[in-house]
Scaffold this motif. Structure first.
Motif, PDB file in Angstrom:
ATOM      1  N   THR A   9       0.821  -1.212   0.000  1.00  0.00           N
ATOM      2  CA  THR A   9       0.000   0.000   0.000  1.00  0.00           C
ATOM      3  C   THR A   9       0.851   1.257   0.000  1.00  0.00           C
ATOM      4  O   THR A   9       1.837   1.368   0.734  1.00  0.00           O
ATOM      5  N   LEU A  10       0.449   2.193  -0.817  1.00  0.00           N
ATOM      6  CA  LEU A  10       1.033   3.533  -0.865  1.00  0.00           C
ATOM      7  C   LEU A  10      -0.039   4.507  -0.379  1.00  0.00           C
ATOM      8  O   LEU A  10      -1.164   4.501  -0.890  1.00  0.00           O
ATOM      9  N   ASP A  11       0.292   5.331   0.593  1.00  0.00           N
ATOM     10  CA  ASP A  11      -0.660   6.300   1.140  1.00  0.00           C
ATOM     11  C   ASP A  11      -0.097   7.713   1.006  1.00  0.00           C
ATOM     12  O   ASP A  11       1.096   7.942   1.237  1.00  0.00           O
ATOM     13  N   ARG A  12      -0.960   8.650   0.649  1.00  0.00           N
ATOM     14  CA  ARG A  12      -0.548  10.052   0.586  1.00  0.00           C
ATOM     15  C   ARG A  12      -1.747  10.936   0.921  1.00  0.00           C
ATOM     16  O   ARG A  12      -2.859  10.701   0.456  1.00  0.00           O
ATOM     17  N   THR A  13      -1.492  11.964   1.738  1.00  0.00           N
ATOM     18  CA  THR A  13      -2.530  12.923   2.118  1.00  0.00           C
ATOM     19  C   THR A  13      -2.049  14.333   1.801  1.00  0.00           C
ATOM     20  O   THR A  13      -0.924  14.699   2.156  1.00  0.00           O
ATOM     21  N   ALA A  88      -3.194  -3.298 -17.043  1.00  0.00           N
ATOM     22  CA  ALA A  88      -4.353  -2.427 -16.847  1.00  0.00           C
ATOM     23  C   ALA A  88      -5.317  -3.040 -15.842  1.00  0.00           C
ATOM     24  O   ALA A  88      -5.622  -4.235 -15.907  1.00  0.00           O
ATOM     25  N   GLY A  89      -5.768  -2.240 -14.884  1.00  0.00           N
ATOM     26  CA  GLY A  89      -6.769  -2.693 -13.921  1.00  0.00           C
ATOM     27  C   GLY A  89      -6.255  -3.573 -12.818  1.00  0.00           C
ATOM     28  O   GLY A  89      -7.057  -4.117 -12.048  1.00  0.00           O
ATOM     29  N   SER A  90      -4.930  -3.721 -12.671  1.00  0.00           N
ATOM     30  CA  SER A  90      -4.406  -4.715 -11.725  1.00  0.00           C
ATOM     31  C   SER A  90      -4.060  -4.142 -10.355  1.00  0.00           C
ATOM     32  O   SER A  90      -3.555  -4.871  -9.495  1.00  0.00           O
ATOM     33  N   SER A  91      -4.314  -2.857 -10.114  1.00  0.00           N
ATOM     34  CA  SER A  91      -4.150  -2.266  -8.789  1.00  0.00           C
ATOM     35  C   SER A  91      -5.401  -1.456  -8.479  1.00  0.00           C
ATOM     36  O   SER A  91      -6.272  -1.274  -9.338  1.00  0.00           O
ATOM     37  N   THR A 109      -5.054   6.198  -1.307  1.00  0.00           N
ATOM     38  CA  THR A 109      -4.473   4.892  -0.996  1.00  0.00           C
ATOM     39  C   THR A 109      -4.382   4.106  -2.286  1.00  0.00           C
ATOM     40  O   THR A 109      -5.383   3.918  -2.981  1.00  0.00           O
ATOM     41  N   HIS A 110      -3.182   3.672  -2.628  1.00  0.00           N
ATOM     42  CA  HIS A 110      -2.960   2.873  -3.830  1.00  0.00           C
ATOM     43  C   HIS A 110      -2.482   1.497  -3.395  1.00  0.00           C
ATOM     44  O   HIS A 110      -1.400   1.355  -2.817  1.00  0.00           O
ATOM     45  N   GLU A 111      -3.305   0.480  -3.671  1.00  0.00           N
ATOM     46  CA  GLU A 111      -2.981  -0.904  -3.308  1.00  0.00           C
ATOM     47  C   GLU A 111      -2.421  -1.616  -4.541  1.00  0.00           C
ATOM     48  O   GLU A 111      -3.043  -1.610  -5.605  1.00  0.00           O
ATOM     49  N   LEU A 112      -1.242  -2.243  -4.357  1.00  0.00           N
ATOM     50  CA  LEU A 112      -0.534  -2.840  -5.489  1.00  0.00           C
ATOM     51  C   LEU A 112      -0.065  -4.249  -5.155  1.00  0.00           C
ATOM     52  O   LEU A 112       0.106  -4.607  -3.984  1.00  0.00           O
ATOM     53  N   VAL A 117       6.955  -2.069  -7.438  1.00  0.00           N
ATOM     54  CA  VAL A 117       6.072  -1.213  -8.240  1.00  0.00           C
ATOM     55  C   VAL A 117       5.472  -0.123  -7.360  1.00  0.00           C
ATOM     56  O   VAL A 117       5.338   1.032  -7.782  1.00  0.00           O
ATOM     57  N   ARG A 118       5.113  -0.477  -6.140  1.00  0.00           N
ATOM     58  CA  ARG A 118       4.615   0.541  -5.198  1.00  0.00           C
ATOM     59  C   ARG A 118       5.641   1.660  -5.043  1.00  0.00           C
ATOM     60  O   ARG A 118       5.309   2.844  -5.123  1.00  0.00           O
ATOM     61  N   ASP A 119       6.894   1.281  -4.834  1.00  0.00           N
ATOM     62  CA  ASP A 119       7.934   2.290  -4.622  1.00  0.00           C
ATOM     63  C   ASP A 119       8.128   3.169  -5.857  1.00  0.00           C
ATOM     64  O   ASP A 119       8.442   4.356  -5.736  1.00  0.00           O
TER      65      ASP A 119
END
Length: 268
Positions: A9-13, A88-91, A109-112, A117-119
């Motif tokens: 997971t990648l999170d950013r606010t 395409a569509g995989s996250s 929140t980006h779930e990968l 790839v997250r990094d």
């Protein structure tokens, strides 16, 4: 697609300097969506609707809307048409909006499926959400140049009622102003200060010089000032801070040029 298949997971606010509804409409309108992502990007804002993102250089991402709850939440799948680095569509991307005093708080929140790839996406989202903040703020503050012009016009308006109406249109009641000769809090402080400036400097008029420069709710506006005889009396730059609504919240003035004082000026 669940957390067992998307464990990273990648999170950013970030805070967007704009009202909640103004931010969310960029998720429901393809024209605005394309202003953020680039020409040719589209979104069909309904569950199952297609998401298309066309990045610079011809790279294309695709997915579909999973959830949409106006004006608070958007969930869509995401990946690359080329299949690299993820298909395409995989996250999954979830965007949640919340009103805050400074505008709208956006939490992404980006779930990968893969940590590497997250990094790779960390800086990408830092950059894209910065672009998004500017695009939204540009739309909300489309009247920025007009508001700056009305601000300067108000200082030369001789009619007190007309002056009050002009300022009420463009500024919040709690407006603050500071310069070398002012430290003001609120419209009730500003209005008599302008009246005094007109009394002690009759015929004074400020005008904007050049284009207004705007970035995320802050404006820079150069100005020149003339006297009753039309001759230059000074120049400078004002910094305007806008409220999320787009109205002026704070003004700070910097003087860059004043004429030499006359021998009588010290006598008041």
């Amino acid at each position: 697609m669940d957390r067992t298949t998307l464990p990273h997971t990648l999170d950013r606010t970030v805070t967007i300097h704009a009202p909640l509804d103004a931010v969310f409409r960029f998720f429901t309108d393809s024209t605005r969506w394309a202003r953020w992502w680039g020409t040719g990007s589209t979104i069909d804002a309904r569950p199952g609707g297609a998401v298309c993102i066309r990045h610079p250089g011809g790279i294309e991402s695709a997915g579909e809307v999973l959830e949409i709850d106006s004006p608070r939440r958007l969930v869509f799948t995401y990946g690359f048409v080329s299949g690299t680095p993820i298909p395409a569509g995989s996250s999954r991307v979830t965007i949640v909006l919340m009103p805050v005093p400074g505008g709208t708080q956006l939490t992404l929140t980006h779930e990968l499926p893969d940590a590497a790839v997250r990094d790779e996406h960390v800086q990408g989202w830092r950059f894209q959400l910065s672009l998004f903040a500017n695009v939204v703020s540009d739309e909300v503050n489309a009247n920025a140049a007009r508001y700056v012009d009305l601000w300067f016009d108000a200082w030369a308006e001789p009619d007190a009622i007309a002056r009050q109406r002009m300022l009420a249109e463009i500024a919040v009641p709690e407006i603050r102003m500071q310069d070398r000769f002012s430290n003001l809090n609120g419209m009730d402080d500003l209005l008599p200060h302008i009246a005094a400036a007109q009394r002690f400097m009759p015929g004074m008029r400020m005008r904007r010089a050049g284009d207004v420069r705007h970035c995320q709710g802050m404006l820079l506006a150069d100005w020149t000032m003339t006297g009753l005889d039309g001759q230059p009396r000074g120049a400078g730059t004002n910094v305007f801070v806008l409220a999320p609504s787009g109205r002026i919240e704070w003004v700070t003035g910097f003087v860059s040029g004043l004429p030499a004082a006359s021998p009588d000026s010290a006598r008041g």
